[in-house]
Design a protein around this motif. Structure first.
Motif, PDB file in Angstrom:
ATOM      1  N   UNK A 137     -89.621   5.271  -4.853  1.00  0.00           N
ATOM      2  CA  UNK A 137     -89.022   5.847  -6.055  1.00  0.00           C
ATOM      3  C   UNK A 137     -87.630   5.253  -6.224  1.00  0.00           C
ATOM      4  N   UNK A 138     -87.405   4.657  -7.379  1.00  0.00           N
ATOM      5  CA  UNK A 138     -86.092   4.093  -7.676  1.00  0.00           C
ATOM      6  C   UNK A 138     -85.534   4.703  -8.947  1.00  0.00           C
ATOM      7  N   UNK A 139     -84.232   4.533  -9.153  1.00  0.00           N
ATOM      8  CA  UNK A 139     -83.597   5.081 -10.354  1.00  0.00           C
ATOM      9  C   UNK A 139     -83.058   3.956 -11.220  1.00  0.00           C
ATOM     10  N   UNK A 140     -83.370   4.038 -12.493  1.00  0.00           N
ATOM     11  CA  UNK A 140     -82.809   3.106 -13.473  1.00  0.00           C
ATOM     12  C   UNK A 140     -81.838   3.923 -14.312  1.00  0.00           C
ATOM     13  N   UNK A 141     -80.584   3.950 -13.884  1.00  0.00           N
ATOM     14  CA  UNK A 141     -79.648   4.952 -14.381  1.00  0.00           C
ATOM     15  C   UNK A 141     -78.762   4.528 -15.536  1.00  0.00           C
ATOM     16  N   UNK A 142     -79.150   3.490 -16.280  1.00  0.00           N
ATOM     17  CA  UNK A 142     -78.284   3.024 -17.374  1.00  0.00           C
ATOM     18  C   UNK A 142     -78.068   4.114 -18.428  1.00  0.00           C
ATOM     19  N   UNK A 143     -79.150   4.732 -18.886  1.00  0.00           N
ATOM     20  CA  UNK A 143     -79.008   5.791 -19.891  1.00  0.00           C
ATOM     21  C   UNK A 143     -78.300   7.013 -19.318  1.00  0.00           C
ATOM     22  N   UNK A 155     -84.329  -3.845  -1.657  1.00  0.00           N
ATOM     23  CA  UNK A 155     -84.273  -4.546  -2.941  1.00  0.00           C
ATOM     24  C   UNK A 155     -84.908  -5.929  -2.832  1.00  0.00           C
ATOM     25  N   UNK A 156     -84.581  -6.639  -1.754  1.00  0.00           N
ATOM     26  CA  UNK A 156     -85.103  -7.998  -1.570  1.00  0.00           C
ATOM     27  C   UNK A 156     -86.614  -8.006  -1.394  1.00  0.00           C
ATOM     28  N   UNK A 157     -87.126  -7.071  -0.593  1.00  0.00           N
ATOM     29  CA  UNK A 157     -88.574  -7.015  -0.341  1.00  0.00           C
ATOM     30  C   UNK A 157     -89.343  -6.748  -1.637  1.00  0.00           C
ATOM     31  N   UNK A 158     -88.784  -5.870  -2.475  1.00  0.00           N
ATOM     32  CA  UNK A 158     -89.508  -5.434  -3.676  1.00  0.00           C
ATOM     33  C   UNK A 158     -89.046  -6.135  -4.953  1.00  0.00           C
ATOM     34  N   UNK A 159     -88.057  -7.007  -4.840  1.00  0.00           N
ATOM     35  CA  UNK A 159     -87.582  -7.730  -6.010  1.00  0.00           C
ATOM     36  C   UNK A 159     -86.978  -6.816  -7.063  1.00  0.00           C
ATOM     37  N   UNK A 160     -86.272  -5.791  -6.630  1.00  0.00           N
ATOM     38  CA  UNK A 160     -85.697  -4.809  -7.557  1.00  0.00           C
ATOM     39  C   UNK A 160     -84.452  -5.382  -8.218  1.00  0.00           C
ATOM     40  N   UNK A 161     -84.328  -5.248  -9.533  1.00  0.00           N
ATOM     41  CA  UNK A 161     -83.129  -5.744 -10.223  1.00  0.00           C
ATOM     42  C   UNK A 161     -81.895  -4.926  -9.873  1.00  0.00           C
ATOM     43  N   UNK A 162     -80.729  -5.450 -10.226  1.00  0.00           N
ATOM     44  CA  UNK A 162     -79.474  -4.825  -9.831  1.00  0.00           C
ATOM     45  C   UNK A 162     -79.236  -3.458 -10.433  1.00  0.00           C
ATOM     46  N   UNK A 163     -79.878  -3.165 -11.577  1.00  0.00           N
ATOM     47  CA  UNK A 163     -79.633  -1.866 -12.215  1.00  0.00           C
ATOM     48  C   UNK A 163     -80.615  -0.794 -11.754  1.00  0.00           C
ATOM     49  N   UNK A 179     -91.359   4.081 -10.345  1.00  0.00           N
ATOM     50  CA  UNK A 179     -92.210   4.148  -9.159  1.00  0.00           C
ATOM     51  C   UNK A 179     -92.835   2.784  -8.880  1.00  0.00           C
ATOM     52  N   UNK A 180     -92.712   2.320  -7.642  1.00  0.00           N
ATOM     53  CA  UNK A 180     -93.351   1.073  -7.213  1.00  0.00           C
ATOM     54  C   UNK A 180     -94.492   1.429  -6.263  1.00  0.00           C
ATOM     55  N   UNK A 181     -95.707   1.048  -6.648  1.00  0.00           N
ATOM     56  CA  UNK A 181     -96.905   1.340  -5.843  1.00  0.00           C
ATOM     57  C   UNK A 181     -97.219   0.118  -4.984  1.00  0.00           C
ATOM     58  N   UNK A 182     -97.327   0.330  -3.685  1.00  0.00           N
ATOM     59  CA  UNK A 182     -97.507  -0.783  -2.750  1.00  0.00           C
ATOM     60  C   UNK A 182     -98.746  -0.552  -1.890  1.00  0.00           C
ATOM     61  N   UNK A 183     -99.695  -1.489  -1.965  1.00  0.00           N
ATOM     62  CA  UNK A 183    -100.911  -1.425  -1.154  1.00  0.00           C
ATOM     63  C   UNK A 183    -101.078  -2.678  -0.284  1.00  0.00           C
ATOM     64  N   UNK A 184    -100.370  -3.733  -0.632  1.00  0.00           N
ATOM     65  CA  UNK A 184    -100.459  -4.981   0.112  1.00  0.00           C
ATOM     66  C   UNK A 184     -99.854  -4.801   1.505  1.00  0.00           C
ATOM     67  N   UNK A 185    -100.608  -5.154   2.523  1.00  0.00           N
ATOM     68  CA  UNK A 185    -100.200  -4.914   3.910  1.00  0.00           C
ATOM     69  C   UNK A 185     -98.908  -5.648   4.252  1.00  0.00           C
ATOM     70  N   UNK A 186     -98.768  -6.875   3.782  1.00  0.00           N
ATOM     71  CA  UNK A 186     -97.571  -7.642   4.108  1.00  0.00           C
ATOM     72  C   UNK A 186     -96.326  -7.007   3.489  1.00  0.00           C
TER      73      UNK A 186
END
Length: 247
Positions: free
Chosen positions: A78-84, A131-139, A47-54
């Motif tokens: 909500x994102x999934x880290x599905x390696x396992x 992904x770019x906005x939140x800096x989410x890794x590839x997995x 879970x990524x919590x976002x409060x910053x207006x930008x």
């Protein structure tokens, strides 16, 4: 608020008041998501919590320019880290991570409703942009976006198909003609609850009458006690003594 009440009151809200959501409530929502059922208890949601207006505005652009999202004071992605999940479930990995994140999202939505807040399930977005906005890794794969806040609009209950349109008995295609038959156990329970509520209401009325009578009797006793305690005038006292002597 009871669970079924929250389910009934939930609405998809797209207009929010400019009021912040305090961290205590955010914590409750996140905890509800974390406790969702998930395949193999792998808990592959994040879970990524976002409060910053930008950042919120960036998420709105990534969600195919749905500008209303930018009006929310809070977003949980909500994102999934599905390696396992991939290790244990192989080619079924995508199905399970989708199920797991959906369960987490629904828990969060109901918790949000229970807390007097509102949200809308957003699934239309550019995965690359988000992904770019939140800096989410590839997995990590974004699954659901939940803009959250206090509703600034009233949305009526949407139309629903009748329950029997969704139900088959025992096998596909065997439609229920009499839904009352299918729900007979529930209906029996419902009638029992109604009878119990009626009995409780009657008992409340009886106890109320008893209480009122007790109060009247108590007040009457107090008055009589006061009258007994009053001093008898001297003339009447002497007259009473003379009468008593004659007797």
């Amino acid at each position: 608020m009871e669970t079924l009440e929250a389910i009934g009151k939930r609405r998809s809200i797209k207009k929010f008041l400019d009021n912040p959501v305090d961290m205590t409530k955010i914590g409750v929502i996140l905890d509800a998501g974390a406790k969702a059922p998930n395949a193999g208890n792998l808990q592959d949601y994040r879970f990524i919590v976002i409060k910053d207006k930008a950042v919120i505005e960036g998420v709105a652009r990534a969600c195919l320019h749905q500008t209303w999202i930018a009006g929310a004071p809070l977003i949980i992605v909500i994102g999934s880290k599905g390696e396992k999940t991939a290790y244990y479930y192989k080619e079924q990995k995508d199905m399970f991570v989708n199920h797991n994140c959906a369960a987490a999202a629904m828990n969060m939505i109901l918790a949000t409703t229970d807390l007097g807040l509102s949200t809308t399930w957003v699934g239309a977005f550019s995965e690359v942009e988000l992904r770019n906005v939140l800096g989410m890794p590839g997995d990590v794969t974004p699954q659901v976006v939940l803009p959250i806040g206090y509703a600034d609009e009233e949305v009526p209950e949407p139309a629903h198909y009748k329950l029997e349109n969704f139900i088959f008995l025992e096998k596909w295609g065997n439609k229920i003609k009499d839904k009352e038959w299918l729900l007979k156990d529930y209906n029996i329970l419902g009638r029992s609850i109604q009878k119990a509520e009626g009995l409780f209401s009657h008992l409340q009325s009886v106890f109320k009458d008893i209480g009122a009578k007790f109060k009247r009797d108590s007040e009457k006793a107090k008055i009589e006690k006061k009258m007994d305690a009053q001093e008898i005038p001297e003339e009447l006292s002497k007259a009473k003594e003379e009468v008593d002597k004659k007797d």
